[in-house]
Every structure is written in structure tokens, then in C-alpha cells.
Design an enzyme around this catalytic site. Structure first.
Site, PDB file in Angstrom:
ATOM      1  N   THR A  75       5.063  -7.058  -2.409  1.00  0.00           N
ATOM      2  CA  THR A  75       5.841  -6.226  -1.485  1.00  0.00           C
ATOM      3  C   THR A  75       6.584  -7.112  -0.492  1.00  0.00           C
ATOM      4  O   THR A  75       7.794  -6.962  -0.277  1.00  0.00           O
ATOM      5  CB  THR A  75       4.911  -5.246  -0.737  1.00  0.00           C
ATOM      6  OG1 THR A  75       4.291  -4.391  -1.688  1.00  0.00           O
ATOM      7  CG2 THR A  75       5.686  -4.413   0.270  1.00  0.00           C
ATOM      8  N   ALA A 204      -0.984 -11.806  -7.085  1.00  0.00           N
ATOM      9  CA  ALA A 204      -2.207 -12.275  -7.743  1.00  0.00           C
ATOM     10  C   ALA A 204      -3.077 -11.133  -8.265  1.00  0.00           C
ATOM     11  O   ALA A 204      -3.699 -11.257  -9.318  1.00  0.00           O
ATOM     12  CB  ALA A 204      -3.022 -13.134  -6.772  1.00  0.00           C
ATOM     13  N   CYS A 330       1.042  16.025  -7.475  1.00  0.00           N
ATOM     14  CA  CYS A 330      -0.187  16.192  -6.721  1.00  0.00           C
ATOM     15  C   CYS A 330      -0.920  14.879  -6.494  1.00  0.00           C
ATOM     16  O   CYS A 330      -1.816  14.804  -5.670  1.00  0.00           O
ATOM     17  CB  CYS A 330      -1.113  17.161  -7.443  1.00  0.00           C
ATOM     18  SG  CYS A 330      -0.463  18.825  -7.438  1.00  0.00           S
TER      19      CYS A 330
HETATM   20  C1  LIG Z   1       6.557  -3.929  -9.917  1.00  0.00           C
HETATM   21  C2  LIG Z   1       5.774  -4.083  -8.653  1.00  0.00           C
HETATM   22  N1  LIG Z   1       6.338  -4.631  -7.565  1.00  0.00           N
HETATM   23  C3  LIG Z   1       5.676  -4.784  -6.425  1.00  0.00           C
HETATM   24  C4  LIG Z   1       4.359  -4.390  -6.294  1.00  0.00           C
HETATM   25  C5  LIG Z   1       3.646  -4.584  -4.976  1.00  0.00           C
HETATM   26  O1  LIG Z   1       2.733  -5.638  -5.075  1.00  0.00           O
HETATM   27  P1  LIG Z   1       1.695  -5.955  -3.920  1.00  0.00           P
HETATM   28  O2  LIG Z   1       0.581  -5.003  -4.100  1.00  0.00           O
HETATM   29  O3  LIG Z   1       1.265  -7.360  -4.204  1.00  0.00           O
HETATM   30  O4  LIG Z   1       2.381  -5.844  -2.621  1.00  0.00           O
HETATM   31  C6  LIG Z   1       3.719  -3.816  -7.392  1.00  0.00           C
HETATM   32  C7  LIG Z   1       2.329  -3.346  -7.313  1.00  0.00           C
HETATM   33  O5  LIG Z   1       2.041  -2.235  -6.892  1.00  0.00           O
HETATM   34  C8  LIG Z   1       4.437  -3.666  -8.600  1.00  0.00           C
HETATM   35  O6  LIG Z   1       3.879  -3.114  -9.672  1.00  0.00           O
END
Ligand SMILES: Cc1ncc(COP(=O)(O)O)c(C=O)c1O
Lengths: 406, 140
Positions: A75, A204, A330
């Protein structure tokens, strides 16, 4: 007998590989130093651990170790890549190209830039399999385009985008290419050189490593990518991401990448086998099951299907010994059915009926058999309770019915 | 999210699942909701000449709380006069099943289903437009 509950939601997160835990443990206790401490052995030992991890991660994606920036997860990496590039290159342009099925970390970073008046964003559609057409990417590029951001593989439907082709177009047009490869790295071959990727996010906890650690790969040459940091402070990670490094997490990420690289081929083959077995069982035993995502270009462990006439959350409730997830409204925080499934252009109700199975390293063939049977039984039970199934069996076209909405 | 014991009980052992012949004069059918919204309830009430609900059946496409709401409603209305059943409020369902705020719409739908079923029965009974509603959701 299989041990319950069964975890089959490996796109959400993965359990840690015990080998990764072993690699991390010393870094919580005797090797606890701050990797930025330059003047004593505690710092050097921690830094050694970080350096090794940087190499392990870089080698998995064919990058140089100095091109790896540690973050708190994908993220943050997505935010840094998108906001950092748009901010840094603001004199060059303000246009970003992405696609409608990206993860929220990408979409909401783009939306935030739009709201702030800092970027104009093109959200490309996908085909019925959830794939972006590289030609659409090419056509969307303008002289104001500073960034293309397309994921390697989708977290819901597992569809793998034509990344190398998009990378080639980006190079040809001189536009930077960011790839959220969170679901791809460690599962399918990802090579930043062959695929023309300039920035890449990974995490990770999706590959049997710890939660709360990720990377952003930032290309150093051909072209050298520049970024404006989003977190300021002590100037760690070449000034791009300040903050004391999460040494145990980083060491764990490194170990996870090394294992993934070594075992990828075998593991992918095994998971594909299990996934195909699950898919075959469900499709043989039940009618009106629909595959969401690409039939072939799909993550090895991914199976996303809609069981028509059955609402997803009620199905999850019925198979409570099995952890999977659903695109049903939901089950989402927004009370909207999955935007990824809806983007495929299928009927809206099939989004409510979608279930995502995410097979991983620790799933077994016995578990797959058990899950297939549990799901089959529960779908049958719920269909016996479903007015839609009854109507469909009576030959009523559900689309011709005037529904009484609130 | 954890489900309340009562929701789980109704979900695991739904009461009165099934269908009555929808053309029978003493049967009122209510179908509410829409597939693309993720919930559709069909409630059928067997109502005698005195206007007393003698039996009830349901089928529901929806989450566990929607299934539980409709299952509970079939128990709730049995033996009630139609005026009493018409007066049932969704809050009674929320309270009985301990529904969280995000699931209140399930109880609203169940309340609507009772009203739709009774209205269907009334329409049949007054002898007005006995079969003209075919194809419509109210006829299931
Ligand atoms: C494609 C994708 N991008 C970003 C994320 C976010 O990753 P993180 O949980 O390391 O912030 C995820 C996981 O939920 C993901 O599947």
C-alpha cells in the site's frame, strides 16, 4: 481427516513459512540493532541482515540491490510510486494511466491526486477476462503522460496482465511504468528488465513472509527514476523513505524471496494442479457455475467462481470451516459488490455470488477434496432455499421480472 | 463479523422453507428485493376465510441475516390475523435476531415481504385482476 479450519484465502495473506520465521528470530533478540547505527557492531550486524535481504529480493525480480526501497507494505509502495512520480515530474506533465481493476492502494492514490488537482487519470477498461489491452494503453498516452500503473496479477480474479508488452510501449513512448506486482512476485516470473518495469511494488506477507514490510523497486538506470518522498525524516533508503528499518521484517522478506525463487516452478505446478482439481470438481458437480478471470493467464493458486442464485456471504457462512472470500456486497466494507467482478461486464448478481479460493504453499489435495465437497453441499442447500433458482428452473427469465426494489 | 446465535440457528435450521402453489386462492405471495442488490425474498402465506394466517413458506437469496429474517418471519406470522401481521415492524425482527446496523435492510425487506404477500392475497380475494399479475415479481 483434514484439520479444520482450512485456510484457502492466500491472496489476502499467507501464513509464514517456518523457515522464514527461523531466519527472522535472531533479529528480534541478539541482532536487534538499528541498521542506521554506523559506529558499533549492533548496527553493522543489523545492516548486514538488511543488505543480504536486499540482494535476495533484488535477485528474485532481476534488479540491483540498491534499487530496492523498503516500505511498510505494498500500500505504501503504491502510494510512494504514484504520488512520488506525479509530484516529481509535475513540470513534465500530469497524466496517469491505470485500469479499473487495480487494487484500492493504486486507485485511491490516483483519486487523491485527482482531487488535489495534481493529476488527470485515465482508468482503462478490461475485457471479460479482466485483462487490459496493451493497445488501449498505447492509445491513452498523451504528451502529458508521466506514469502508467498496471498490476502484474489481479488479487481477486488472478488475471495476469500482458506486462512485458505494456513495458515495451512505455519504453517506446518514454513514459514511466509502475507495476503493482504484489500478487505476482514469488508466484510467477517477474523480471524488471525483460518486462520494462521502472517501479514495482511488492509485499512480504503475500509470499509467506511477515506482515508490515514491502518494497518499492525504483529503476536506477535507463531511465533513472526520480521520486518525491511522501515520508520525510532521517533520510533512510536514499532519502526516499525515512524511518528506522524494520530489520526482522526485512530479513524475513529476503528469506521469503529466496525460498520463492528456488521453489517457484515446482510450487506453481503443484498449485495449478490443486486449483484445476478444485475447479474440475466444482464444475462437474454443480450446474451454473461461472469462472471469473482468465481461463489460462491466471495465478496458479487462484480460482474465482460465481455460483449463480446463491449469495456469497451466505455461502461463506455455510462453509465456516473453510476460509475463503467473496465479492458479495455483504462482505465488503463499502456494501458494494466487488468492483473487479463488475468490471468484467457480467451480470451484477454474479458479483454477489462470487467466491475467491486462494490456494497456497500449505494446502493439500485432501483439503481441496474436502472444500469441493463442502462447497457443493452448501451450494445445493442454499439453492434449495433460493427463489431465484426455483424461478430459473421454472423457466422464468430473471431479467424479464420487474423486481420490487426498496 | 460474528453472527448472533439466533441468526446462526435460523441459518442452519431454517423454518418453513419451500413453496405453496402460487395460484391457490388462499395463498398470498410476496417477492421483494432484486438479484443485483444481492437479496430477494419470497414469502408465501396461507390465509383462511377469516383472515388468519395458517401457514407460511419462504425462499430467500441473500446473506445469512436475510435468510434468518425471512425464516423468523414465517414463525412470527403464523396464527396472526392479517391486520396484526400488517402491523409487524422491522424493529421486532432486528430485536429478535440481534441484527447489527449493516443488516437492518434485511429486516426491512422481511417486513416488506409480509405486506406484499398479504396484499397479493387481498387482491386475489377481492376477485379483482385474479391472474393479470403473472410475470410480475409479486407472483414469483
Ligand atoms: C495487488 C495488491 N496491491 C496492494 C496490496 C496491499 O498490500 P499491503 O497489505 O502490503 O499493504 C495488496 C494486498 O492486499 C494487493 O493484493
Amino acid at each position: 481427516m483434514v484439520k479444520l479450519p482450512i485456510y484457502m484465502d492466500n491472496h489476502a495473506t499467507t501464513p509464514m513459512d517456518p523457515r522464514v520465521v527461523d531466519a527472522m528470530l535472531p533479529y528480534f533478540t541478539e541482532k536487534f540493532g538499528n541498521a542506521a547505527s554506523r559506529n558499533h557492531s549492533f548496527g553493522w550486524v543489523a545492516e548486514e541482515g538488511v543488505d543480504k535481504a536486499r540482494n535476495q529480493i533484488a535477485s528474485l525480480i532481476n534488479a540491483k540491490s540498491k534499487e530496492i526501497i523498503f516500505t511498510s507494505g505494498a500500500t505504501e509502495s503504491d502510494n510512494l510510486a504514484i504520488k512520488g512520480v506525479v509530484e516529481f515530474y509535475k513540470d513534465k506533465g500530469n497524466h496517469v494511466i491505470t485500469c479499473v481493476t487495480e487494487h484500492k492502494a493504486v486507485l485511491d492514490s490516483c483519486k487523491a491526486l485527482e482531487r488535489a488537482g495534481k493529476a488527470a487519470v485515465t482508468y482503462l477498461p478490461v475485457d471479460k477476462y479482466g485483462m487490459v489491452d496493451p493497445d488501449d494503453v498505447r492509445k491513452a498516452i498523451t504528451d502529458k503522460t508521466v506514469l502508467i500503473t498496471i498490476m502484474a496479477a489481479n488479487n481477486e480474479i488472478g488475471t495476469i496482465h500482458p506486462i512485458a508488452e505494456i513495458g515495451r510501449i512505455a519504453k517506446e513512448k518514454g513514459v514511466l511504468f509502475h507495476c503493482d506486482a504484489t500478487q505476482g512476485v514469488g508466484k510467477i516470473p517477474v523480471d524488471v528488465e525483460k518486462m520494462g518495469i521502472d517501479l514495482l511494488s511488492a509485499s512480504a506477507h503475500k509470499i509467506y513472509g511477515p506482515k508490515g514490510v514491502g518494497i518499492l523497486y525504483v529503476r536506477s538506470k535507463g531511465p533513472r527514476v526520480r521520486l518525491t518522498p511522501i515520508i520525510d525524516g532521517g533520510g533512510h533508503e536514499r532519502g526516499l523513505r525515512s524511518g528506522t528499518l524494520n530489520v526482522p521484517g526485512i530479513v524475513g522478506f529476503g528469506a521469503a524471496c529466496e525460498i520463492a525463487g528456488r521453489e517457484m516452478e515446482q510450487e506453481a505446478q503443484r498449485l495449478r494442479g490443486l486449483r484445476d482439481q478444485l475447479q474440475a470438481n466444482l464444475f462437474e458437480r454443480l450446474d451454473e457455475v461461472f469462472l471469473n478471470g482468465h481461463p489460462v493467464q491466471r495465478l496458479p493458486g487462484n480460482l474465482n467462481v460465481s455460483f449463480a442464485y446463491v449469495e456469497g456471504e451466505s455461502l461463506l457462512m455455510g462453509i465456516k470451516d473453510v476460509a475463503v472470500s467473496s465479492g458479495s456486497a455483504c462482505t465488503s466494507a463499502t456494501l458494494e459488490p466487488s468492483y473487479v467482478i463488475r468490471a468484467l461486464g457480467t451480470d451484477e448478481e454474479l458479483a454477489h455470488s462470487s467466491i475467491r479460493f486462494g490456494l497456497g504453499r500449505f494446502n493439500t489435495a485432501e483439503e481441496v477434496d474436502f472444500v469441493a465437497q463442502r462447497v457443493t453441499d452448501e451450494v445445493r442447500r442454499l439453492r434449495d432455499m433460493s427463489p431465484l433458482y426455483e424461478m430459473a428452473k421454472e423457466g422464468i427469465d430473471l431479467k424479464s421480472v420487474e423486481w420490487k426494489r426498496d | 463479523m460474528a453472527y448472533s446465535t439466533k441468526v446462526l440457528d435460523h441459518y442452519n435450521n431454517p423454518r418453513n422453507v419451500g413453496s405453496f402453489p402460487k395460484d391457490a386462492v388462499d395463498v398470498g405471495t410476496g417477492v421483494v428485493g432484486a438479484p443485483e442488490c444481492g437479496d430477494v425474498m419470497k414469502l408465501q402465506l396461507k390465509i383462511n376465510q377469516e383472515g388468519v394466517i395458517e401457514d407460511a413458506r419462504f425462499k430467500t437469496f441473500g446473506c445469512g441475516s436475510a435468510i434468518a429474517s425471512s425464516s423468523y418471519v414465517t414463525e412470527l406470522v403464523k396464527g396472526k390475523r392479517i391486520e396484526e401481521a400488517m402491523a409487524i415492524k422491522n424493529s421486532a425482527i432486528v430485536q429478535e435476531l440481534n441484527l447489527p446496523p449493516v443488516k437492518i435492510h434485511c429486516s426491512v425487506l422481511a417486513e416488506d415481504a409480509i405486506k406484499a404477500a398479504i396484499n397479493d392475497w387481498k387482491t386475489k380475494h377481492e376477485g379483482r385482476q385474479p391472474q393479470s399479475d403473472q410475470g410480475k415479481a409479486a407472483q414469483g
